[in-house]
Design a protein around this motif. Structure first.
Motif, short mmCIF file in Angstrom:
data_model
loop_
_atom_site.label_atom_id
_atom_site.label_comp_id
_atom_site.label_asym_id
_atom_site.label_seq_id
_atom_site.Cartn_x
_atom_site.Cartn_y
_atom_site.Cartn_z
N ASP A 177 -11.87 -31.93 1.44
CA ASP A 177 -11.53 -32.39 2.79
C ASP A 177 -10.69 -33.66 2.73
O ASP A 177 -9.70 -33.78 3.45
N ASP A 178 -11.08 -34.61 1.89
CA ASP A 178 -10.32 -35.85 1.75
C ASP A 178 -8.89 -35.55 1.28
O ASP A 178 -7.93 -36.11 1.81
N TRP A 179 -8.77 -34.69 0.28
CA TRP A 179 -7.45 -34.36 -0.25
C TRP A 179 -6.58 -33.74 0.84
O TRP A 179 -5.41 -34.08 0.97
N ARG B 37 -6.76 -34.16 4.07
CA ARG B 37 -6.49 -35.07 5.20
C ARG B 37 -5.60 -36.25 4.86
O ARG B 37 -5.01 -36.87 5.75
N ASN B 38 -5.52 -36.60 3.57
CA ASN B 38 -4.75 -37.77 3.17
C ASN B 38 -3.28 -37.44 2.97
O ASN B 38 -2.94 -36.40 2.41
#
Length: 65
Positions: free
Chosen positions: A24-26, A28-29
């Motif tokens: 998810d972080d990957w 969204r960034n």
């Protein structure tokens, strides 16, 4: 992870990160190779999907540049 996300992308990211939160972080960034937008934004276009898959392939082969 976004339930509407392409199955191939989900699978490949889980193989790389083995953690839903990291995936998810990957997603969204913002990424420089995508012109400073997030993979989720890029995936809204066919060309963007191609670019996201290229970045994933680079990560899978150990190219983190």
């Amino acid at each position: 992870m976004n339930e509407n996300l392409d199955v191939e992308i989900k699978s490949r990211l889980m193989t790389i990160f083995n953690d839903k939160a990291l995936c998810d972080d990957w997603l969204r960034n913002n990424k420089k190779p995508l012109g400073g937008i997030s993979p989720l934004e890029a995936l809204k276009t066919a060309d963007g999907k191609t670019k996201v898959l290229e970045i994933i392939a680079r990560i899978e082969t150990g190219d983190f540049s």
